[in-house]
Design an enzyme around this catalytic site. Structure first.
Site, PDB file in Angstrom:
ATOM      1  CE  LYS A 229      -3.013  -1.853   9.453  1.00 32.86           C
ATOM      2  NZ  LYS A 229      -2.588  -0.479   9.818  1.00 32.86           N
TER       3      LYS A 229
ATOM      4  CG  PHE B  30      -7.807  -2.512  -1.080  1.00 34.89           C
ATOM      5  CD1 PHE B  30      -6.438  -2.402  -0.936  1.00 34.89           C
ATOM      6  CD2 PHE B  30      -8.360  -3.784  -1.103  1.00 34.89           C
ATOM      7  CE1 PHE B  30      -5.631  -3.518  -0.821  1.00 34.89           C
ATOM      8  CE2 PHE B  30      -7.569  -4.919  -0.989  1.00 34.89           C
ATOM      9  CZ  PHE B  30      -6.203  -4.791  -0.848  1.00 34.89           C
TER      10      PHE B  30
ATOM     11  CB  CYS C  24      -7.667  -0.227   5.121  1.00 33.22           C
ATOM     12  SG  CYS C  24      -7.953  -1.897   4.502  1.00 33.22           S
TER      13      CYS C  24
ATOM     14  CD  GLU D  26       3.223   2.958   6.409  1.00 29.93           C
ATOM     15  OE1 GLU D  26       2.664   3.876   7.035  1.00 29.93           O
ATOM     16  OE2 GLU D  26       3.025   1.761   6.669  1.00 29.93           O
TER      17      GLU D  26
ATOM     18  CG  HIS E 261      -4.985  -4.606   7.882  1.00 26.65           C
ATOM     19  ND1 HIS E 261      -5.930  -3.691   8.305  1.00 26.65           N
ATOM     20  CD2 HIS E 261      -4.577  -4.177   6.641  1.00 26.65           C
ATOM     21  CE1 HIS E 261      -6.085  -2.764   7.383  1.00 26.65           C
ATOM     22  NE2 HIS E 261      -5.274  -3.042   6.364  1.00 26.65           N
TER      23      HIS E 261
ATOM     24  CG  HIS F 137      -1.592   1.310   6.572  1.00 31.99           C
ATOM     25  ND1 HIS F 137      -2.889   1.293   7.036  1.00 31.99           N
ATOM     26  CD2 HIS F 137      -1.534   0.380   5.579  1.00 31.99           C
ATOM     27  CE1 HIS F 137      -3.593   0.398   6.357  1.00 31.99           C
ATOM     28  NE2 HIS F 137      -2.793  -0.168   5.472  1.00 31.99           N
TER      29      HIS F 137
END
Length: 421
Positions: free
Chosen positions: A341, A405, A169, A320, A346, A309
C-alpha cells in the site's frame, strides 16, 4: 485425496501499470504511484491524494457498448480477467460451464457510476427529488454490487457458483478464500476470483475526510503513504483490480499448467467491537493467522514473508504488529514484513486480491517487495519492514493479511509451486 486449489494465472489493473509485469515492476522499483487526484476536482477536500490507474478501456479491448454500460470497477475486472485467463493458458471452452465459478470481491461496488448518475438525476444536487427519466437504462446495475460478478461470469461463460463478496477491505482476500473453498468442496473445478474497486469519487473522499483516516500530505503526494513510519498521518486511497485463475491442483498438473502458488490455508475472524476501531492486542487477526496456518499444517516458523495490511494508520499498523507477534511468536522478529500500500495506495476491497497477486509474484521471483517511504520506523512497529529496497529472499511460504471496517480480519497462506505436500 483432498482437492486443493492452485493459482495458474493472474491479471492486474493497478496504479503504476496495467498488467502483471508492470505491476511487479512498480512494486519492486522503490518508487510510488501516489499523486494528486486528477479524476475530479478535489480542491477543498482535506485529502487530495490518490493512487490512480492510468486506464484507457478502449486500448485494453473494451467496446464502446461495454464502456457505456459498465462502471469503471467492472471495466477493471474484465481487463484483469482477460489477462488472467490468457496467462493461465487455460481454454475456458474446455471447462464444462457448470464447473466454472466466479468469486469476486468489492467493498463499494459501482461507486463512480452511482455518483455520476446521482448528479444527473438530482440536477447537480439542486433537487431533493431524483428524476428517473434522466437515468441511464442500466442504472439498476450500478445499484447492485453483484453486477460486477455477473459481468465476469458473462464474459467467461461461467454457469457454476457465482458470488460477490463484500466484506469491506478484506473483500479481496475473502473472495479468493471462498473461491478456494468452492474447489475444495467439489462445487467447481476452475474459479475466476479476485476483487475490483474504483472508489475515487467525491463521495468516497468526503467520507474518509470526515473520519480523518486519509493522509493530508498534499504537498508531497508521492511520499504520503507511509506504513509503519512514525511520521505517517493516514492512508492513501487507491483503485484497481486483480483476478486469479484457481484450478484444482491435480487437473492443473495433468494439463501441464504453470503454477504460481497453492492456497494452503485461509481464515477470517471478526472483532465484534467497532465499525472502525481495532483492539490493540490484535487477537482476532492473530487467530485468523493461526487458523490459516493450521489448515496449511504449518508451524509459524515456516512463514518466509508476511504481506501486511499496512494501511499507514497508527491504529492499524500497531494492531497488526501485535497480531504478528502473537501468532508467530519470536519468529515475527526474523521474517520480512512489507506493505505494498506504500506504493499503490489502498484500493479498499480490491487490495486483498492485489496483495495475493503480489505474493504469488514474490514467490515466483523470490523477491520481497519493499515498504516505500519508511524513513523513521515507529518504535511500536519494531519488525523487519523492508524499507525502500526490494530484497532477494528464499521463500516457500508467504502469509497475507487484511483488516476491514466492521472488524473483519482475514489471513491467507500461499505455498510455492512444487512445495512438498
Amino acid at each position: 485425496m483432498s482437492r486443493r486449489a492452485v493459482i495458474t494465472g493472474l491479471g492486474v489493473v493497478a496504479p503504476g501499470g496495467v498488467g502483471g509485469a508492470a505491476f511487479w515492476d512498480v512494486l519492486v522499483s522503490g518508487g510510488t504511484a501516489t499523486r494528486l487526484i486528477s479524476l475530479f476536482d478535489a480542491a477543498g477536500f482535506r485529502s487530495r491524494i490518490a493512487a490512480e490507474v492510468d486506464f484507457d478501456p478502449y486500448a485494453h479491448g473494451l467496446t464502446p457498448r461495454q464502456v457505456r454500460r459498465m462502471d469503471r470497477a467492472a471495466q477493471f475486472a474484465l481487463v484483469s480477467l482477460r489477462e488472467a485467463v490468457a496467462d493461465s493458458g487455460l481454454d475456458l471452452a474446455d471447462v464444462p460451464p457448470e464447473r466454472l465459478g466466479v468469486s469476486l470481491g468489492s467493498a463499494v461496488g459501482c461507486t463512480m457510476g452511482l455518483e455520476e448518475e446521482y448528479v444527473v438525476l438530482s440536477d447537480g444536487g439542486r433537487s431533493d427529488t431524483l428524476d428517473h427519466r434522466y437515468g441511464v437504462p442500466h442504472l439498476y446495475g450500478y445499484m447492485a454490487p453483484s453486477t460486477l460478478a455477473c459481468e465476469v461470469a458473462w464474459e467467461a461463460g461461467a454457469e457454476g457458483p457465482v458470488a460477490l463478496v463484500s466484506t469491506g477491505c478484506t473483500s479481496g482476500l475473502d473472495a479468493v478464500g471462498h473461491g478456494a473453498q468452492l474447489i475444495a468442496e467439489g462445487s467447481a473445478d476452475v474459479v475466476l476470483t479476485g476483487a475490483t474497486d474504483a472508489p475515487l469519487s467525491p463521495i468516497t473522499v468526503a467520507c474518509f475526510d470526515a473520519i480523518k483516516a486519509t493522509s493530508r500530505r498534499n504537498d508531497d503526494p508521492a511520499h504520503a503513504s507511509r506504513p509503519f513510519d512514525a511520521t505517517r498521518d493516514g492512508f492513501v486511497l487507491g483503485e484497481g483490480a486483480a483476478v486469479l485463475v484457481l484450478e484444482e491442483r491435480e487437473a492443473a498438473r495433468r494439463r501441464g499448467a504453470t503454477v504460481y502458488a497453492e492456497l494452503l490455508g485461509f481464515a477470517s475472524r471478526s472483532n465484534a467491537f467497532h465499525m472502525t476501531g481495532l483492539k490493540p492486542d490484535g487477537r482476532e487477526m492473530a487467530e485468523a493467522i493461526s487458523t490459516a496456518l493450521d489448515q496449511a499444517r504449518l508451524d509459524p516458523t515456516a512463514v518466509d514473508y508476511v504481506n501486511a495490511h499496512g494501511s499507514g494508520t497508527v491504529q492499524n499498523d500497531r494492531h497488526e504488529t501485535a497480531a504478528f507477534k502473537k501468532a508467530l511468536g519470536d519468529h515475527a522478529y526474523g521474517v520480512p514484513v512489507s506493505s505494498i500500500k506504500s506504493v499503490i495506495g489502498h484500493s479498499l476491497g480490491a487490495i486483498g486480491a492485489l496483495e495475493l497477486a503480489a505474493c504469488a509474484l514474490a514467490l515466483r521471483h523470490q523477491t520481497v517487495p519493499p515498504t516505500a517511504n519508511l524513513d523513521h520506523r515507529d518504535p511500536d512497529c519494531d519488525l523487519d519492514c523492508v524499507p525502500h529496497t526490494a530484497r532477494e529472499h528464499a521463500m516457500s511460504t508467504v502469509l497475507s493479511v487484511g483488516s476491514g471496517f466492521g472488524g473483519f480480519q482475514s489471513a491467507a497462506v500461499l505455498g510455492r509451486a512444487g512445495r512438498a505436500a
